[in-house]
Motif scaffolding. Structure first.
Motif, PDB file in Angstrom:
ATOM      1  N   UNK A  15       0.850  -1.197   0.000  1.00  0.00           N
ATOM      2  CA  UNK A  15       0.000   0.000   0.000  1.00  0.00           C
ATOM      3  C   UNK A  15       0.881   1.241   0.000  1.00  0.00           C
ATOM      4  N   UNK A  16       0.762   2.052  -1.029  1.00  0.00           N
ATOM      5  CA  UNK A  16       1.661   3.182  -1.196  1.00  0.00           C
ATOM      6  C   UNK A  16       1.017   4.553  -1.118  1.00  0.00           C
ATOM      7  N   UNK A  17      -0.176   4.652  -0.560  1.00  0.00           N
ATOM      8  CA  UNK A  17      -0.861   5.943  -0.509  1.00  0.00           C
ATOM      9  C   UNK A  17      -0.905   6.539   0.891  1.00  0.00           C
ATOM     10  N   UNK A  18      -0.023   6.102   1.771  1.00  0.00           N
ATOM     11  CA  UNK A  18      -0.043   6.589   3.149  1.00  0.00           C
ATOM     12  C   UNK A  18       0.160   8.097   3.220  1.00  0.00           C
ATOM     13  N   UNK A  19       0.986   8.656   2.346  1.00  0.00           N
ATOM     14  CA  UNK A  19       1.190  10.104   2.355  1.00  0.00           C
ATOM     15  C   UNK A  19      -0.093  10.835   1.987  1.00  0.00           C
ATOM     16  N   UNK A  20      -0.858  10.292   1.061  1.00  0.00           N
ATOM     17  CA  UNK A  20      -2.141  10.898   0.683  1.00  0.00           C
ATOM     18  C   UNK A  20      -3.134  10.802   1.860  1.00  0.00           C
ATOM     19  N   UNK A  21      -3.112   9.663   2.546  1.00  0.00           N
ATOM     20  CA  UNK A  21      -4.018   9.487   3.677  1.00  0.00           C
ATOM     21  C   UNK A  21      -3.751  10.519   4.767  1.00  0.00           C
ATOM     22  N   UNK A  22      -2.469  10.790   5.032  1.00  0.00           N
ATOM     23  CA  UNK A  22      -2.147  11.763   6.077  1.00  0.00           C
ATOM     24  C   UNK A  22      -2.671  13.148   5.703  1.00  0.00           C
ATOM     25  N   UNK A  23      -2.690  13.469   4.422  1.00  0.00           N
ATOM     26  CA  UNK A  23      -3.260  14.749   3.980  1.00  0.00           C
ATOM     27  C   UNK A  23      -4.785  14.716   3.994  1.00  0.00           C
ATOM     28  N   UNK A  24      -5.359  13.600   3.608  1.00  0.00           N
ATOM     29  CA  UNK A  24      -6.811  13.485   3.560  1.00  0.00           C
ATOM     30  C   UNK A  24      -7.443  13.549   4.953  1.00  0.00           C
ATOM     31  N   UNK A  25      -6.670  13.219   5.989  1.00  0.00           N
ATOM     32  CA  UNK A  25      -7.204  13.325   7.343  1.00  0.00           C
ATOM     33  C   UNK A  25      -7.593  14.756   7.679  1.00  0.00           C
ATOM     34  N   UNK A  26      -7.056  15.704   6.963  1.00  0.00           N
ATOM     35  CA  UNK A  26      -7.348  17.114   7.223  1.00  0.00           C
ATOM     36  C   UNK A  26      -8.402  17.684   6.279  1.00  0.00           C
ATOM     37  N   UNK A  27      -8.980  16.838   5.470  1.00  0.00           N
ATOM     38  CA  UNK A  27      -9.990  17.312   4.529  1.00  0.00           C
ATOM     39  C   UNK A  27     -11.163  17.940   5.264  1.00  0.00           C
ATOM     40  N   UNK A  28     -11.732  18.954   4.656  1.00  0.00           N
ATOM     41  CA  UNK A  28     -12.918  19.575   5.252  1.00  0.00           C
ATOM     42  C   UNK A  28     -14.155  18.694   5.080  1.00  0.00           C
ATOM     43  N   UNK A  29     -14.018  17.630   4.325  1.00  0.00           N
ATOM     44  CA  UNK A  29     -15.117  16.686   4.119  1.00  0.00           C
ATOM     45  C   UNK A  29     -14.988  15.579   5.163  1.00  0.00           C
ATOM     46  N   UNK A  30     -15.891  15.599   6.116  1.00  0.00           N
ATOM     47  CA  UNK A  30     -15.813  14.705   7.268  1.00  0.00           C
ATOM     48  C   UNK A  30     -15.654  13.241   6.873  1.00  0.00           C
ATOM     49  N   UNK A  31     -16.442  12.762   5.920  1.00  0.00           N
ATOM     50  CA  UNK A  31     -16.379  11.349   5.543  1.00  0.00           C
ATOM     51  C   UNK A  31     -15.011  10.978   4.982  1.00  0.00           C
ATOM     52  N   UNK A  32     -14.413  11.887   4.237  1.00  0.00           N
ATOM     53  CA  UNK A  32     -13.085  11.625   3.674  1.00  0.00           C
ATOM     54  C   UNK A  32     -12.048  11.583   4.789  1.00  0.00           C
ATOM     55  N   UNK A  33     -12.078  12.564   5.673  1.00  0.00           N
ATOM     56  CA  UNK A  33     -11.117  12.598   6.783  1.00  0.00           C
ATOM     57  C   UNK A  33     -11.264  11.362   7.667  1.00  0.00           C
ATOM     58  N   UNK A  34     -12.490  11.006   7.981  1.00  0.00           N
ATOM     59  CA  UNK A  34     -12.749   9.850   8.826  1.00  0.00           C
ATOM     60  C   UNK A  34     -12.296   8.552   8.145  1.00  0.00           C
ATOM     61  N   UNK A  35     -12.566   8.425   6.856  1.00  0.00           N
ATOM     62  CA  UNK A  35     -12.145   7.230   6.115  1.00  0.00           C
ATOM     63  C   UNK A  35     -10.623   7.129   6.041  1.00  0.00           C
ATOM     64  N   UNK A  36      -9.955   8.268   5.870  1.00  0.00           N
ATOM     65  CA  UNK A  36      -8.487   8.267   5.832  1.00  0.00           C
ATOM     66  C   UNK A  36      -7.919   7.806   7.170  1.00  0.00           C
TER      67      UNK A  36
END
Length: 182
Positions: A120-141
């Motif tokens: 799995x190579x998207x960990x850097x994207x996940x760390x950024x997505x945790x800060x998304x203003x979209x709650x479902x995206x941040x929570x899923x990350x």
């Protein structure tokens, strides 16, 4: 041999060949793992590399259009009046697609063998997505990061190398994310 489990192969091929966000979202909404990858070779993330790469490019597209992610990635100071002035804002179609990408990624990773999660190579994207203003995206990350970390010996976590930035990301999340405190 590395291959997608046969019961889901046709769906995966359709997803890999599709580029329209709305169509991809519909395909992913119907994606489920009904048989829980019963054989060991079905549990290998190596089987899912092509699909995970497609998902990574979708997450990259979102991150490059998301004002909060861009703010976190920027190393130079940004004047307050320019913080949320992004030339691109993720479309509603892209937002819905990213939600489905994270859901399906979670399904795949949660059914995978622990020893193949290094793929799995998207960990850097996940760390950024945790800060998304979209709650479902941040929570899923956050759920994805938890799933990747769960039951892993500390010595095998080198594939999450981008995550050492996690404290800064969590701090930004607390300061920027929806006005909620952590």
């Amino acid at each position: 041999p590395v291959s997608i489990p046969p019961f889901i192969g046709r769906t995966v091929t359709q997803i890999l060949n599709e580029s329209n966000f709305a169509t991809l979202t519909r395909l992913l909404e119907n994606f489920s793992v009904t048989y829980n990858f019963e054989r060991y070779e079905e549990k290998s993330l190596y089987n899912w590399i092509d699909l995970l790469n497609k998902f990574d490019s979708i997450l990259e597209t979102f991150v490059m259009q998301d004002p909060v992610s861009l703010l976190i990635m920027t190393s130079c100071p940004i004047p307050d009046d320019q913080v949320f002035q992004s030339p691109h804002v993720p479309s509603d179609e892209l937002i819905q697609l990213v939600k489905q990408v994270l859901r399906v990624s979670f399904v795949i990773v949660s059914h995978s063998s622990l020893d193949t999660r290094v793929v799995y190579g998207s960990a850097d994207r996940l760390s950024l997505l945790m800060c998304s203003e979209h709650y479902e995206i941040a929570n899923s990350a956050m759920s994805m990061i938890y799933e990747l970390l769960k039951n892993q010996p500390k010595s095998s976590l080198t594939y999450l190398a981008p995550i050492p930035d996690l404290p800064r990301v969590l701090e930004a999340f607390a300061n920027v994310g929806w006005g909620h405190e952590i």
